[in-house]
Write a protein that holds these residues in place. Structure first.
Motif, PDB file in Angstrom:
ATOM      1  N   ILE A  37       3.169  -8.006   1.870  1.00 52.87           N
ATOM      2  CA  ILE A  37       4.623  -7.903   1.898  1.00 52.87           C
ATOM      3  C   ILE A  37       5.177  -8.529   0.626  1.00 52.87           C
ATOM      4  O   ILE A  37       4.923  -9.697   0.327  1.00 52.87           O
ATOM      5  CB  ILE A  37       5.199  -8.625   3.128  1.00 52.87           C
ATOM      6  N   ASN A  38       5.906  -7.752  -0.125  1.00 55.38           N
ATOM      7  CA  ASN A  38       6.538  -8.233  -1.346  1.00 55.38           C
ATOM      8  C   ASN A  38       7.959  -8.681  -1.029  1.00 55.38           C
ATOM      9  O   ASN A  38       8.693  -7.963  -0.351  1.00 55.38           O
ATOM     10  CB  ASN A  38       6.592  -7.130  -2.398  1.00 55.38           C
ATOM     11  N   PHE A  39       8.322  -9.841  -1.486  1.00 56.36           N
ATOM     12  CA  PHE A  39       9.718 -10.249  -1.373  1.00 56.36           C
ATOM     13  C   PHE A  39      10.054 -11.082  -2.598  1.00 56.36           C
ATOM     14  O   PHE A  39       9.261 -11.901  -3.055  1.00 56.36           O
ATOM     15  CB  PHE A  39       9.993 -11.010  -0.067  1.00 56.36           C
ATOM     16  N   ASP A  41       9.110  -2.834   0.798  1.00 53.70           N
ATOM     17  CA  ASP A  41       8.437  -4.118   0.541  1.00 53.70           C
ATOM     18  C   ASP A  41       7.031  -4.159   1.144  1.00 53.70           C
ATOM     19  O   ASP A  41       6.280  -5.103   0.887  1.00 53.70           O
ATOM     20  CB  ASP A  41       9.240  -5.280   1.146  1.00 53.70           C
ATOM     21  N   LEU A  42       6.697  -3.165   1.971  1.00 50.09           N
ATOM     22  CA  LEU A  42       5.455  -3.189   2.738  1.00 50.09           C
ATOM     23  C   LEU A  42       4.371  -2.354   2.064  1.00 50.09           C
ATOM     24  O   LEU A  42       4.622  -1.224   1.628  1.00 50.09           O
ATOM     25  CB  LEU A  42       5.694  -2.643   4.153  1.00 50.09           C
ATOM     26  N   ARG A  43       3.175  -2.909   2.009  1.00 54.12           N
ATOM     27  CA  ARG A  43       2.031  -2.172   1.450  1.00 54.12           C
ATOM     28  C   ARG A  43       0.839  -2.322   2.392  1.00 54.12           C
ATOM     29  O   ARG A  43       0.225  -3.378   2.478  1.00 54.12           O
ATOM     30  CB  ARG A  43       1.688  -2.689   0.053  1.00 54.12           C
ATOM     31  N   PHE A  44       0.554  -1.253   3.144  1.00 56.84           N
ATOM     32  CA  PHE A  44      -0.547  -1.254   4.095  1.00 56.84           C
ATOM     33  C   PHE A  44      -1.826  -0.769   3.408  1.00 56.84           C
ATOM     34  O   PHE A  44      -1.800   0.139   2.583  1.00 56.84           O
ATOM     35  CB  PHE A  44      -0.243  -0.311   5.272  1.00 56.84           C
ATOM     36  N   ALA A  85       0.581 -12.220   2.935  1.00 55.29           N
ATOM     37  CA  ALA A  85      -0.490 -11.379   3.481  1.00 55.29           C
ATOM     38  C   ALA A  85      -0.508 -11.512   4.997  1.00 55.29           C
ATOM     39  O   ALA A  85      -0.411 -12.617   5.533  1.00 55.29           O
ATOM     40  CB  ALA A  85      -1.835 -11.789   2.896  1.00 55.29           C
ATOM     41  N   VAL A  86      -0.631 -10.372   5.679  1.00 54.09           N
ATOM     42  CA  VAL A  86      -0.738 -10.349   7.141  1.00 54.09           C
ATOM     43  C   VAL A  86      -2.007  -9.589   7.493  1.00 54.09           C
ATOM     44  O   VAL A  86      -2.338  -8.587   6.842  1.00 54.09           O
ATOM     45  CB  VAL A  86       0.501  -9.683   7.783  1.00 54.09           C
ATOM     46  N   TYR A  87      -2.704 -10.057   8.533  1.00 49.64           N
ATOM     47  CA  TYR A  87      -4.029  -9.530   8.843  1.00 49.64           C
ATOM     48  C   TYR A  87      -4.049  -8.832  10.201  1.00 49.64           C
ATOM     49  O   TYR A  87      -3.228  -9.120  11.078  1.00 49.64           O
ATOM     50  CB  TYR A  87      -5.059 -10.669   8.825  1.00 49.64           C
TER      51      TYR A  87
END
Length: 322
Positions: free
Chosen positions: A187-189, A177-180, A204-206
């Motif tokens: 994060i896809n859910f 689910d994670l795309r860096f 989105a995480v920063y």
């Protein structure tokens, strides 16, 4: 009965071609049942009601108004919270809906009874408290990242806060689910409490300037230590004694315990989400920006989640320009 009644096999759309009747019934049943967590809670409430009815030699389905009134009154007299009493009533209503039976919860007497229980108890909804950003940072900096447990718990708390995650969503996260990328983390859910149809959704995480409080670098450090060769499976897993890794996914209950261990007994895993809303609001984020991360559907929910118990925290009086 260990679960809610089974939905009727027939579908209201009797005009459907024969080959579509069975799938249509299946879709109707899925729509009636709701989210898995709700199903489990309702099933437990329904078992409690059927056991009570059996004890008093009353029919649980269809239940009479008097039977339901007696059951709800007994819950209230036993000291159950208003929300618990209301949830039991909702579970009983759902059981009748699934069985295509008239529900006693629709009767005006039950509505008046529930209102009276709430008024007499004068109970406010207990909300998970929010923490300040300063106290959260102190907590994160104090976590020992020399251990696997410390690496995991730091990443879990930071991701839960910055992603405004529910604990069930954190538990369900997979590595795939994670795309860096250089801008941060996507994060896809595809399923949550507010997204039960499985539509594609993202958070989105920063990056944070400080290494110790950066959710992305903390998550990467945990993955390097726990899953150097894995590209699929649970992000957050449990540990055996001696800091030995397992492949068992952390449960929502375990995530709640981890949160309490670091933040204190007054807090729950839901405090991570409530604190995201509160801190973002204090830092000037508007409701649409917050909703883009929390996936709430209305501004009313944002207001409900915002914990501003100090009149000076968020007050237009500071913006008058005098």
């Amino acid at each position: 009965m260990d679960s809610l009644p089974v939905a009727p096999t027939e579908t209201p759309a009797s005009f459907l071609p024969a080959h579509l009747t069975e799938p249509a019934s299946r879709y109707v049943e899925a729509g009636l049942r709701g989210a898995p967590n709700t199903q489990r809670a309702y099933a437990g409430d329904w078992r409690r009601f059927t056991a009570w009815c059996q004890l008093h030699q009353l029919a649980p389905l269809p239940a009479s108004v008097d039977a339901l009134a007696g059951f709800l009154t007994e819950l209230a007299e036993a000291g159950k919270k208003v929300a618990t009493v209301q949830r039991h009533a909702a579970a009983i209503a759902k059981a009748h809906e699934l069985a295509s039976a008239a529900s006693p919860t629709a009767d005006s007497k039950i509505k008046v009874l529930l209102k009276g229980i709430a008024r007499e108890k004068k109970t406010r909804i207990q909300q998970a408290p929010a923490f300040s950003l300063a106290s959260f940072k102190r907590t994160i900096r104090g976590i020992d990242d020399a251990t696997l447990a410390g690496l995991r718990d730091r990443a879990l708390l930071l991701l839960g806060f910055t992603g405004a995650f529910r604990r069930a969503e954190l538990a369900a996260l997979n590595i795939e689910d994670l795309r860096f990328d250089e801008e941060g983390l996507i994060i896809n859910f595809d399923q949550s409490k507010t997204n039960q149809t499985g539509q594609a959704d993202e958070k989105a995480v920063y990056y944070s300037p400080e290494l110790a409080t950066c959710p992305i670098r903390s998550l990467q450090a945990w993955l390097r230590a726990s899953a150097p060769d894995r590209t699929t499976g649970a992000v957050f897993v449990s540990l055996r004694k001696g800091q030995r890794l397992t492949e068992r996914r952390l449960t929502p209950e375990h995530i709640n315990l981890i949160t309490r261990r670091y933040l204190g007994g007054d807090y729950t895993a839901h405090s991570l989400r409530a604190s995201f809303v509160t801190v973002a609001k204090l830092n000037g984020a508007d409701d649409s920006e917050i909703m883009n991360q929390t996936k709430h559907k209305t501004s009313g929910m944002i207001r409900r989640y915002t914990r501003l118990d100090n009149v000076r925290q968020h007050n237009a009086g500071k913006k008058l320009g005098l």
